[in-house]
Design a protein around this motif. Structure first.
Motif, PDB file in Angstrom:
ATOM      1  N   SER A  24      -1.962   0.192   0.970  1.00 23.28           N
ATOM      2  CA  SER A  24      -1.622  -0.512  -0.273  1.00 23.28           C
ATOM      3  C   SER A  24      -2.438  -1.802  -0.409  1.00 23.28           C
ATOM      4  CB  SER A  24      -0.127  -0.830  -0.307  1.00 23.28           C
ATOM      5  OG  SER A  24       0.644   0.349  -0.263  1.00 23.28           O
ATOM      6  N   ASP A  25      -2.570  -2.533   0.703  1.00 22.88           N
ATOM      7  CA  ASP A  25      -3.352  -3.777   0.682  1.00 22.88           C
ATOM      8  C   ASP A  25      -4.817  -3.490   0.367  1.00 22.88           C
ATOM      9  OD1 ASP A  25      -1.519  -5.413   3.399  1.00 22.88           O
ATOM     10  OD2 ASP A  25      -1.121  -5.258   1.251  1.00 22.88           O
ATOM     11  N   TYR A  26      -5.362  -2.442   0.982  1.00 21.22           N
ATOM     12  CA  TYR A  26      -6.748  -2.064   0.716  1.00 21.22           C
ATOM     13  C   TYR A  26      -6.960  -1.752  -0.762  1.00 21.22           C
ATOM     14  CZ  TYR A  26      -8.139  -1.732   5.657  1.00 21.22           C
ATOM     15  OH  TYR A  26      -8.466  -2.011   6.940  1.00 21.22           O
ATOM     16  N   LEU A  27      -6.017  -0.999  -1.339  1.00 19.12           N
ATOM     17  CA  LEU A  27      -6.146  -0.617  -2.747  1.00 19.12           C
ATOM     18  C   LEU A  27      -6.085  -1.832  -3.662  1.00 19.12           C
ATOM     19  CD1 LEU A  27      -3.922   2.594  -2.730  1.00 19.12           C
ATOM     20  CD2 LEU A  27      -6.408   2.497  -2.940  1.00 19.12           C
ATOM     21  N   SER A  28      -5.218  -2.784  -3.341  1.00 20.61           N
ATOM     22  CA  SER A  28      -5.076  -3.973  -4.184  1.00 20.61           C
ATOM     23  C   SER A  28      -6.313  -4.853  -4.140  1.00 20.61           C
ATOM     24  CB  SER A  28      -3.850  -4.784  -3.745  1.00 20.61           C
ATOM     25  OG  SER A  28      -4.015  -5.279  -2.423  1.00 20.61           O
ATOM     26  N   GLU A  29      -7.138  -4.697  -3.095  1.00 20.91           N
ATOM     27  CA  GLU A  29      -8.364  -5.484  -2.990  1.00 20.91           C
ATOM     28  C   GLU A  29      -9.432  -5.021  -3.982  1.00 20.91           C
ATOM     29  OE1 GLU A  29      -8.086  -6.178   1.807  1.00 20.91           O
ATOM     30  OE2 GLU A  29     -10.057  -6.159   0.868  1.00 20.91           O
ATOM     31  N   VAL A  30      -9.396  -3.745  -4.364  1.00 24.57           N
ATOM     32  CA  VAL A  30     -10.454  -3.207  -5.227  1.00 24.57           C
ATOM     33  C   VAL A  30      -9.939  -2.745  -6.588  1.00 24.57           C
ATOM     34  CG1 VAL A  30     -11.986  -2.507  -3.367  1.00 24.57           C
ATOM     35  CG2 VAL A  30     -10.182  -0.953  -4.087  1.00 24.57           C
ATOM     36  N   MET A  31      -8.626  -2.601  -6.741  1.00 28.73           N
ATOM     37  CA  MET A  31      -8.061  -2.128  -8.000  1.00 28.73           C
ATOM     38  C   MET A  31      -7.153  -3.207  -8.584  1.00 28.73           C
ATOM     39  SD  MET A  31      -7.118   1.822  -7.038  1.00 28.73           S
ATOM     40  CE  MET A  31      -8.386   3.021  -6.640  1.00 28.73           C
ATOM     41  N   ASP A  32      -7.462  -3.623  -9.810  1.00 21.14           N
ATOM     42  CA  ASP A  32      -6.710  -4.705 -10.437  1.00 21.14           C
ATOM     43  C   ASP A  32      -5.443  -4.207 -11.116  1.00 21.14           C
ATOM     44  OD1 ASP A  32      -7.055  -7.080 -13.053  1.00 21.14           O
ATOM     45  OD2 ASP A  32      -6.640  -7.512 -10.952  1.00 21.14           O
ATOM     46  N   ASN A  33      -5.405  -2.915 -11.418  1.00 22.22           N
ATOM     47  CA  ASN A  33      -4.275  -2.367 -12.170  1.00 22.22           C
ATOM     48  C   ASN A  33      -3.846  -1.049 -11.537  1.00 22.22           C
ATOM     49  OD1 ASN A  33      -2.344  -1.840 -14.088  1.00 22.22           O
ATOM     50  ND2 ASN A  33      -3.793  -1.354 -15.733  1.00 22.22           N
ATOM     51  N   VAL A  34      -3.290  -1.138 -10.322  1.00 24.03           N
ATOM     52  CA  VAL A  34      -2.897   0.060  -9.599  1.00 24.03           C
ATOM     53  C   VAL A  34      -1.382   0.095  -9.404  1.00 24.03           C
ATOM     54  CG1 VAL A  34      -3.322  -1.066  -7.364  1.00 24.03           C
ATOM     55  CG2 VAL A  34      -3.223   1.429  -7.497  1.00 24.03           C
ATOM     56  N   ARG A  35      -0.825   1.253  -9.667  1.00 22.01           N
ATOM     57  CA  ARG A  35       0.606   1.464  -9.453  1.00 22.01           C
ATOM     58  C   ARG A  35       0.764   2.432  -8.289  1.00 22.01           C
ATOM     59  NH1 ARG A  35       4.740   4.653 -13.536  1.00 22.01           N
ATOM     60  NH2 ARG A  35       6.600   4.524 -12.194  1.00 22.01           N
ATOM     61  N   ILE A  36       1.518   2.032  -7.275  1.00 23.04           N
ATOM     62  CA  ILE A  36       1.657   2.835  -6.059  1.00 23.04           C
ATOM     63  C   ILE A  36       3.114   3.256  -5.876  1.00 23.04           C
ATOM     64  CG2 ILE A  36       1.412   2.868  -3.544  1.00 23.04           C
ATOM     65  CD1 ILE A  36      -0.784   0.776  -3.855  1.00 23.04           C
ATOM     66  N   THR A  37       3.310   4.545  -5.682  1.00 25.64           N
ATOM     67  CA  THR A  37       4.627   5.096  -5.382  1.00 25.64           C
ATOM     68  C   THR A  37       4.602   5.647  -3.964  1.00 25.64           C
ATOM     69  OG1 THR A  37       4.959   5.696  -7.708  1.00 25.64           O
ATOM     70  CG2 THR A  37       6.398   6.752  -6.073  1.00 25.64           C
ATOM     71  N   GLN A  38       5.631   5.337  -3.189  1.00 27.54           N
ATOM     72  CA  GLN A  38       5.703   5.848  -1.824  1.00 27.54           C
ATOM     73  C   GLN A  38       6.793   6.916  -1.691  1.00 27.54           C
ATOM     74  OE1 GLN A  38       7.054   3.178   1.247  1.00 27.54           O
ATOM     75  NE2 GLN A  38       6.312   4.462   2.919  1.00 27.54           N
ATOM     76  N   ALA A  39       6.444   7.979  -0.956  1.00 31.25           N
ATOM     77  CA  ALA A  39       7.433   8.987  -0.546  1.00 31.25           C
ATOM     78  C   ALA A  39       7.384   9.058   0.966  1.00 31.25           C
ATOM     79  CB  ALA A  39       7.118  10.346  -1.164  1.00 31.25           C
ATOM     80  N   LYS A  40       8.554   8.943   1.614  1.00 28.91           N
ATOM     81  CA  LYS A  40       8.595   8.878   3.073  1.00 28.91           C
ATOM     82  C   LYS A  40       8.791  10.239   3.729  1.00 28.91           C
ATOM     83  CE  LYS A  40      10.345   4.146   3.154  1.00 28.91           C
ATOM     84  NZ  LYS A  40      11.422   3.243   3.615  1.00 28.91           N
ATOM     85  N   ASN A  41       9.065  11.263   2.929  1.00 34.55           N
ATOM     86  CA  ASN A  41       9.244  12.606   3.488  1.00 34.55           C
ATOM     87  C   ASN A  41       8.934  13.635   2.405  1.00 34.55           C
ATOM     88  OD1 ASN A  41      11.723  12.864   1.884  1.00 34.55           O
ATOM     89  ND2 ASN A  41      12.664  11.540   3.426  1.00 34.55           N
ATOM     90  N   PHE A  42       8.961  14.920   2.784  1.00 35.73           N
ATOM     91  CA  PHE A  42       8.618  15.982   1.832  1.00 35.73           C
ATOM     92  C   PHE A  42       9.677  16.111   0.742  1.00 35.73           C
ATOM     93  CE2 PHE A  42       6.857  19.681   0.100  1.00 35.73           C
ATOM     94  CZ  PHE A  42       7.879  20.599  -0.110  1.00 35.73           C
ATOM     95  N   ARG A  43      10.926  15.930   1.102  1.00 33.08           N
ATOM     96  CA  ARG A  43      11.996  16.065   0.103  1.00 33.08           C
ATOM     97  C   ARG A  43      11.814  15.073  -1.040  1.00 33.08           C
ATOM     98  NH1 ARG A  43      17.448  14.301   2.424  1.00 33.08           N
ATOM     99  NH2 ARG A  43      16.351  12.326   2.126  1.00 33.08           N
TER     100      ARG A  43
END
Length: 487
Positions: A24-43
């Motif tokens: 997430s930190d890496y993405l925020s360094e290069v993308m100014d308008n990024v939305r990140i959703t996390q899923a912790k398992n397959f369900r």
């Protein structure tokens, strides 16, 4: 660093919070308008992807989740993702499977330990652009011509009924170095490996009812300059000018293959280095046990016998030094080392030792190779723990044979066996623990299998007679032959 201001919507399927935060930190360094959703398992992933309100540009997928993993996980996520590209997150131990995952439909894979801001960003953009290109190819025949000729990727149109290429784009001309006329007069048999080319042409001549680009396979192709490249071929059946044709697209993956091979080589070299370190650990352990064999004669004041032992020990150490820098040595040198070790070790036994080595017919000791000190720990183990009954003549034999390219080394003794040896230790109050040399050698076997393709295996058999009395132990070591041409 100038940030990408385009909006991105990403799904990261990762149960490790540390890896998720880092990405997430890496993405925020290069993308100014990024939305990140996390899923912790397959369900959770399934619920998110089945929600029609969620539209993602890219999915980053960890190979191992608490409730799903591996090939099944990839297949199910690909089905749920529809047109969204999937990038696999993997560790060094998953490299081989990650390579296979490319054929399951993932766009790329990222090695967690090697992820950097630039490589992560490029991989995401590549996946989006690649998926976009494939979707555009499937959109309509009306836009087909422009997409075909303006595409930066090499493309062909193959006519099934006429069994020839009808069109080739400028990117293919630039990539392969042939003129348009030359490429149209050729087939993939001419461009690449003959056998692979024949297999590819057979696929192109099949009538596929399923529409859409499908992954055909990886192939070796050659430019006009004879330079070799690795390509992934995708194929889509279309109808053009009322003829059944195949639209073919080639992705150059030469750089990716070189990176994979480089990583595989680094892993093998690391395993080989660790194996040599373990081998060097055997030396002080082995020296300690050998020096103990001198105590008997020194305490008895037998100076001449002690001098003889020191001379034998000096000879042995010279052999250890000569072999220490080698990953493999000839069987001739290994047997010479074992014989010297036996000559020293049998002098500290209270009973006589009958030792023999049998070599099968046609086995060339000087042209067949083995990791140094691979056999010695098992010989040492037999002498130290098996021959505890002074009333019985101790027998130890080594048999070396070869069949169908596999070398087998059998080390057999008539000692008390592993069970009786441990019972004796328990009576004496000695703790139950594995031999140091055995533990080191087991690790060496694992590392040898990582650094070579020789399939090293060790099997230990407890031998019994008809009355279920222990008659000794047999150790069987096998591996695919190592010749001087392979070293």
């Amino acid at each position: 660093m100038i940030k990408d201001k385009k909006p991105y919507n990403l799904l990261i399927i990762e149960d490790n919070i540390g890896d998720f935060i880092l990405i997430s930190d890496y993405l925020s360094e290069v993308m100014d308008n990024v939305r990140i959703t996390q899923a912790k398992n397959f369900r959770d992933s399934k619920n998110i992807l089945q929600d029609s309100g969620n539209k993602f540009d890219v999915i980053l997928l960890d190979l191992t989740l608490p409730d799903n993993k591996g090939e099944v996980l990839i297949s199910e996520i690909i089905d749920l993702a529809f047109d969204c590209p999937v990038l696999v997150l993997t560790g060094y131990t998953d490299i081989e499977f990650s390579i296979k995952s490319l054929s399951l439909g993932v766009s790329d894979y990222l090695i967690k330990e090697d992820i950097r801001v630039s490589s992560l960003y490029k991989s995401i953009l590549y996946a989006i652009e690649r998926k976009k290109t494939i979707l555009e190819l499937e959109a309509s025949e009306k836009r087909y011509s422009d997409l075909f000729h303006l595409s930066p990727l090499p493309k062909w149109v193959y006519n099934q009924s006429e069994k020839r290429f009808m069109q080739v784009n400028q990117a293919a001309i630039n990539k392969y170095g042939y003129s348009e006329e030359e490429l149209l007069s050729m087939t993939f048999i001419d461009i690449g490996d003959e056998i692979e080319g024949q297999q590819l042409m057979e696929i192109l001549n099949k009538d596929e009812s399923t529409q859409g680009n499908i992954f055909v396979g990886r192939y070796k192709h050659f430019k006009k300059s004879k330079e070799e490249i690795d390509v992934e071929i995708y194929c889509n059946q279309i109808v053009l000018n009322q003829s059944i044709c195949k639209s073919i697209i080639a992705f150059d993956i030469t750089d990716k293959i070189q990176i994979i091979n480089s990583l595989r080589l680094e892993k093998q070299q690391s395993a080989r280095f660790q194996s040599q370190l373990l081998s060097s650990q055997l030396n002080p352990h082995f020296i300690f046990n050998t020096l103990n064999s001198f105590q008997y004669y020194i305490l008895k004041g037998e100076i001449e016998e002690s001098i003889q032992n020191i001379a034998e020990f000096s000879k042995l150490m010279r052999q250890v030094l000569e072999n220490s820098d080698s990953t493999f040595i000839s069987f001739f040198d290994e047997i010479k080392f074992i014989n010297t070790y036996i000559n020293i070790s049998k002098k500290r036994l209270p009973q006589s030792l009958d030792f023999s080595i049998q070599i099968s017919d046609g086995f060339h000791l000087k042209s067949q190779f083995i990791p140094p000190m691979l056999l010695q720990p098992y010989v040492e183990n037999a002498i130290k723990h098996g021959f505890t009954n002074p009333a019985i003549v101790s027998k130890l034999s080594i048999e070396i044979s070869q069949s169908n390219g596999v070398i087998t080394c059998k080390i057999k003794d008539n000692g008390v066996g592993r069970v009786e040896s441990q019972l004796a230790k328990n009576i004496l109050g000695e703790p139950h623990k594995k031999s140091m040399a055995m533990g080191i050698n087991h690790k060496r076997i694992d590392l040898l299998n990582e650094s070579t393709d020789r399939n090293f295996q060790v099997k230990v058999i407890d031998c019994y007679d008809n009355q279920n009395q222990a008659t000794g132990t047999e150790v069987i070591i096998s591996f695919e032959q190592i010749t001087d041409e392979m070293i």
